[in-house]
Each structure stands twice: as structure tokens, then as C-alpha cells.
Design an enzyme around this catalytic site. Structure first.
Site, mmCIF file in Angstrom:
data_model
loop_
_atom_site.group_PDB
_atom_site.id
_atom_site.type_symbol
_atom_site.label_atom_id
_atom_site.label_comp_id
_atom_site.label_asym_id
_atom_site.label_seq_id
_atom_site.Cartn_x
_atom_site.Cartn_y
_atom_site.Cartn_z
ATOM 1 C CG HIS A 94 -1.938 1.904 1.352
ATOM 2 N ND1 HIS A 94 -2.112 1.997 0.191
ATOM 3 C CD2 HIS A 94 -1.717 2.163 2.607
ATOM 4 C CE1 HIS A 94 -3.158 2.942 0.685
ATOM 5 N NE2 HIS A 94 -2.738 3.470 2.056
ATOM 6 C CG HIS A 96 -0.653 7.435 0.622
ATOM 7 N ND1 HIS A 96 -2.282 8.103 0.508
ATOM 8 C CD2 HIS A 96 -0.884 6.526 1.656
ATOM 9 C CE1 HIS A 96 -2.898 7.480 1.376
ATOM 10 N NE2 HIS A 96 -1.571 6.341 2.164
ATOM 11 C CE1 TYR A 226 9.725 -9.016 -22.197
ATOM 12 C CE2 TYR A 226 10.026 -10.031 -20.156
ATOM 13 C CZ TYR A 226 10.468 -8.486 -20.710
ATOM 14 O OH TYR A 226 10.780 -7.499 -20.219
#
Length: 229
Positions: A94, A96, A226
């Protein structure tokens, strides 16, 4: 207890700052053990440069501290709820981070405008609904996790390892703590690219579905080619 997992989670948290994803202490990474009954997470408010593996907290899937002297991240209830609902997720990040948070604050999804996005996320990065006043008052962090789970009722968290919480910020996840961090780096990159693309051309169309499918499947599909084996 879980010394290897503490090392991995601590390293991922330290790298949040190195990757430019956090300001001050605005972010956290967690990881869950193989038995899926113990979570290791960053302590609340401790600067990343001071973090040591011994500082990591061990909590159960209700968020109760089992080991550690510091307080766990205030986002712990969100993390443990996602682990309870998203099978196969081994790590959660998490942040910001600036551009992804802009989209969360604007309550706008991040559209797939090009192949860079398609290489990592299978379609539009979703945004949750805002929490109600009652949800914030009753259990803010737990209900943050619940609105994420609600948003993914018809989505595959393996193909879309990211979400924007409306008015808040992004969460990403992956097979382990390091993988969830990698997805946070990718999310911030595609958010910045989407914003810049719209500034250049506000009428930019979504990437064609067949190109999206090709780019995602060649890296993540059953016949992916890939990279190296």
C-alpha cells in the site's frame, strides 16, 4: 518466528523509499506465510531507513499481534482482510505514490491506453466506491479492505493485481512481498503515463482489445514466451 519472511518484508519496505513510491512514512508492505495463518507487516510510522527485520510484526488473520514490541501498521486490518479473501496472494503493498494517488483522489480508473500498461495489467485498473460515514466510523481500515473485495466481485485479482481506493490511494498485491512491490512500481508508472497521454490528447482511445490480450498473454498467459524459462 518466520525469520525469512521478516527479512523479505523488511527489504520490500525499505525498497519502497528507494523506488520513490513513498513520502515520509506513507506506505507499507506485508507478506503471508505458506500456511496462510500468519502475516508479517511493517510497524506503524517507523522511517524506512531505520527498519530492521526484527522490527517487523507478526499478526494473525484477524490482525492480532503474535510477535513484536511495536504497533503494526494502521493498515493491517486492510491487509489481513485481503489475504482472507484473495487466494494465492502472498504479499500486499500500500502506497500513496503520487500519480496513482491522483487517480484515486479523482476517483478515476486508470485506462489501458498502451502496451506498457497491457504488459502488466489486464485492462483498466479499477477504483472502489467511497466508504460511507458509517463505514469509516465503524471500522475504517477493515472496511477499506471490504470495499476492495466488493469491487473485485467480478474481477480476477491475479490478472488485475492493483486497485485504487476512492479518495485514498492504491493497493497492489502479488505472489510475495517483492512481487507486490513490483506491481506498485508498475502501477505508478502506468498512472503517470496515462495522465501524460491525456494531457497530450484527451481523446486518446483505449488500446485495442486484441493488442491488450496479446501483450498480457505473452507475459502472463499459459503459453507465455517473454523472458527466460
Amino acid at each position: 518466528m518466520l525469520e525469512n519472511l521478516k527479512d523479505q518484508v523488511c527489504q520490500a519496505n525499505v525498497e519502497l523509499a528507494a523506488c520513490g513510491l513513498v513520502t515520509l512514512t506513507w506506505g507499507n508492505v506485508s507478506g503471508i506465510n505458506g500456511d496462510r495463518d500468519r502475516v508479517v507487516i511493517k510497524p506503524s510510522g517507523v522511517p524506512y531507513e531505520r527498519l530492521r527485520p526484527a522490527d517487523m510484526l507478526v499478526v494473525d488473520l484477524e490482525g492480532c499481534v503474535l510477535e513484536g514490541d511495536l504497533r503494526p501498521s494502521s493498515d493491517t486490518p486492510s491487509h489481513v482482510l485481503l489475504y482472507r479473501h484473495f487466494d494465492g496472494v502472498g504479499g500486499i503493498t500500500h502506497t500513496h505514490s503520487r500519480h496513482a494517488t491522483m487517480f484515486a483522489q479523482a476517483r478515476r480508473e486508470i485506462p489501458c491506453l498502451g502496451t506498457t500498461h497491457a504488459d502488466h495489467f489486464f485492462g483498466t485498473v479499477p477504483v472502489t466506491r467511497p466508504l460511507s460515514a458509517e463505514e469509516v466510523e465503524a471500522d475504517y481500515e477493515g472496511n477499506t479492505g471490504r470495499v476492495i473485495v466488493e469491487r473485485f466481485a467480478d474481477l480476477d485479482p491475479r490478472a488485475m493485481p492493483a486497485v485504487l481506493v476512492a479518495g485514498h490511494a492504491p493497493f497492489t498485491w502479488g505472489k510475495d512481498a517483492a512481487d507486490s512491490l513490483k506491481n506498485a512500481v508498475a502501477l505508478e508508472a502506468v498512472a503517470e503515463m496515462a495522465l501524460g497521454t491525456w494531457l497530450l490528447n484527451s481523446q486518446t482511445p483505449l488500446l485495442e482489445a486484441y493488442v491488450l490480450n496479446k501483450h498480457y498473454q505473452r507475459k502472463h498467459g499459459p503459453e507465455a514466451y517473454y523472458g527466460q524459462k
